[in-house]
Design a protein around this motif. Sequence first.
Motif, PDB file in Angstrom:
ATOM      1  N   ALA A  51     133.905  29.983  -9.213  1.00 42.20           N
ATOM      2  CA  ALA A  51     134.950  30.669  -9.979  1.00 42.20           C
ATOM      3  C   ALA A  51     136.286  29.935  -9.852  1.00 42.20           C
ATOM      4  N   ARG A  52     136.602  29.456  -8.640  1.00 43.49           N
ATOM      5  CA  ARG A  52     137.847  28.700  -8.457  1.00 43.49           C
ATOM      6  C   ARG A  52     137.832  27.412  -9.280  1.00 43.49           C
ATOM      7  N   ARG A  53     136.682  26.771  -9.343  1.00 40.19           N
ATOM      8  CA  ARG A  53     136.560  25.557 -10.154  1.00 40.19           C
ATOM      9  C   ARG A  53     136.786  25.881 -11.631  1.00 40.19           C
ATOM     10  N   ALA A  64     132.997  35.427 -17.065  1.00 47.55           N
ATOM     11  CA  ALA A  64     131.986  35.800 -16.076  1.00 47.55           C
ATOM     12  C   ALA A  64     130.759  36.330 -16.787  1.00 47.55           C
ATOM     13  N   ALA A  65     129.591  35.760 -16.496  1.00 47.44           N
ATOM     14  CA  ALA A  65     128.324  36.214 -17.067  1.00 47.44           C
ATOM     15  C   ALA A  65     127.463  36.753 -15.934  1.00 47.44           C
ATOM     16  N   GLY A  66     127.290  38.071 -15.889  1.00 43.69           N
ATOM     17  CA  GLY A  66     126.514  38.692 -14.822  1.00 43.69           C
ATOM     18  C   GLY A  66     126.772  40.183 -14.783  1.00 43.69           C
ATOM     19  N   GLY A  67     126.353  40.813 -13.687  1.00 47.59           N
ATOM     20  CA  GLY A  67     126.594  42.230 -13.508  1.00 47.59           C
ATOM     21  C   GLY A  67     128.005  42.503 -13.020  1.00 47.59           C
ATOM     22  N   ASP A  68     128.283  43.776 -12.710  1.00 47.44           N
ATOM     23  CA  ASP A  68     129.637  44.150 -12.293  1.00 47.44           C
ATOM     24  C   ASP A  68     130.077  43.406 -11.038  1.00 47.44           C
ATOM     25  N   GLY A  69     129.137  43.100 -10.117  1.00 50.86           N
ATOM     26  CA  GLY A  69     129.494  42.358  -8.914  1.00 50.86           C
ATOM     27  C   GLY A  69     129.950  40.947  -9.218  1.00 50.86           C
ATOM     28  N   THR A  70     129.251  40.280 -10.145  1.00 54.32           N
ATOM     29  CA  THR A  70     129.638  38.926 -10.555  1.00 54.32           C
ATOM     30  C   THR A  70     130.979  38.950 -11.268  1.00 54.32           C
ATOM     31  N   ILE A  71     131.152  39.907 -12.155  1.00 49.48           N
ATOM     32  CA  ILE A  71     132.414  40.035 -12.886  1.00 49.48           C
ATOM     33  C   ILE A  71     133.565  40.262 -11.905  1.00 49.48           C
ATOM     34  N   ASN A  72     133.333  41.091 -10.895  1.00 49.82           N
ATOM     35  CA  ASN A  72     134.341  41.341  -9.871  1.00 49.82           C
ATOM     36  C   ASN A  72     134.734  40.049  -9.162  1.00 49.82           C
ATOM     37  N   ALA A  73     133.742  39.262  -8.729  1.00 47.99           N
ATOM     38  CA  ALA A  73     134.014  38.048  -7.958  1.00 47.99           C
ATOM     39  C   ALA A  73     134.823  37.037  -8.760  1.00 47.99           C
ATOM     40  N   VAL A  74     134.516  36.896 -10.041  1.00 50.69           N
ATOM     41  CA  VAL A  74     135.258  35.951 -10.875  1.00 50.69           C
ATOM     42  C   VAL A  74     136.657  36.493 -11.171  1.00 50.69           C
ATOM     43  N   ALA A  75     136.749  37.794 -11.441  1.00 49.73           N
ATOM     44  CA  ALA A  75     138.062  38.396 -11.704  1.00 49.73           C
ATOM     45  C   ALA A  75     138.987  38.261 -10.506  1.00 49.73           C
ATOM     46  N   GLN A  76     138.427  38.337  -9.298  1.00 48.26           N
ATOM     47  CA  GLN A  76     139.222  38.189  -8.076  1.00 48.26           C
ATOM     48  C   GLN A  76     139.947  36.842  -8.069  1.00 48.26           C
ATOM     49  N   THR A  77     139.290  35.826  -8.596  1.00 49.27           N
ATOM     50  CA  THR A  77     139.866  34.484  -8.636  1.00 49.27           C
ATOM     51  C   THR A  77     140.826  34.313  -9.814  1.00 49.27           C
ATOM     52  N   VAL A  78     140.544  34.968 -10.919  1.00 49.06           N
ATOM     53  CA  VAL A  78     141.357  34.823 -12.132  1.00 49.06           C
ATOM     54  C   VAL A  78     142.690  35.554 -12.022  1.00 49.06           C
TER      55      VAL A  78
END
Length: 323
Positions: free
Chosen positions: A62-64, A78-92
Motif C-alpha cells: 500500500a505504501r508503494r 484497494a481490491a479486497g474485503g473490508d480488512g484489505t480496504i482498511n489497510a490500504v486506507a490507513q496508508t492513504v
Amino acid sequence: METLNVGKTVAADAPFFIVLNSGSGRNDADETSDIVRRVMEGAGRRVEILKVGDASELANTARRAVELAKAQGGVVVAAGGDGTINAVAQTVLGQGCPFGVLPQGTFNYFGRTHGISQDTEEAARALLDATISPVQVGMLNERLFLVNASLGLYPQLLEDRETYKRQYGRSRLVALWSGIMTVMRSHRRLHIDMEQDGKTRSLRTVTLFVGNNRLQLERVGIEQSDDVHAGRLVGIALRDMSGLAMLGLLFRGAMRKLGGADDVIDFSFTQLVVKPRTGSRSRRFKVATDGEILWMEAPLVFKVAAERLPLLIPPPDQRKEEV
C-alpha cells in the motif's frame, strides 16, 4: 498534505494503482486482474496492479502504491474485503491522493454504503467517472477503522467466522451459523470504565462495539445510525447475560430490531476512552478493526479522525442501491 479538488473527477490521464489482496474476497485474483485491465485499458487509462499474496506485505505494498500515485498524480485503489480496504486506507489517509475501492468481501459494508457495485467490472467502470467525496474515518488509538472497531465477544466472533469460512466457504449463511455457535459458548466478561464526552461510567459487558458505518447500524436496527455522518461514532454494549439471551439478541439484530432492546446500551459520541476497571490486572485488550484482530494496551481511545478520506464515489447513474 495536498489539497484535493473535492467533488471533481480525477484527471483523465490519472493512472490507477490497484492493491489486490489475492488471499481476500470471493473472486480469483487472476480473474479480477484480467477484468480490471480490460476495463481500464479499454478506456485508454493506465493501470498497475500490485498483487499481495501474503497479508503481512499488505502495508508495504500500500505504501508503494501511495508513492507511485503521489509521484504520477494517480489514484490508489484497494481490491479486497473490508480488512484489505482498511489497510490500504490507513496508508492513504492524509497523503493527498484519491482513494478507490473494488469490493471483494462477504459483506462489503463500506462499498455498499457509498453505492459501489460488488461486481468487479461495474465497480472498475465506475472509477473512471467517479467524483472525490470526503468520508468520515474512525480511529482506535493509532488504528483507522471505516466500518467498526470492537473488543470482547465481537473479535472472538470474527475469529471463529474466519475458521468456519476456511472450512465451509464464504457466505452470509456460514457467517450467521458461526455467530450462533460463538454466542452459545461461555465468554469472559469485560469489566471496564468508559469516559464518554466527559462523563464516566463503569460497565460489565461481554462486548463493546463502535460503529462508523450507517448501513451496518441500520441493518441491526440502531436508531442513531445517522450520527456517523455528523462527526460522531455509535457505541453498542451488551449487558451481562447468558448465551441463550445473546442468541435472542443475535436474531433480533437479524430482524433489524436490536436498538431499544432492554439488554442493549447504544449511544453516540465524539470521543470514548475505555480502561480496565480499577484493580484489574490486565491492561491489554483483544480488539478488532474492520475485521482485523490485534492486541492493544489501555487506554483505548475511540474518536473521529481529524482528516477525511478522499473516496471516489460513482456518478449518480452508476450508484447501486443499498441491499
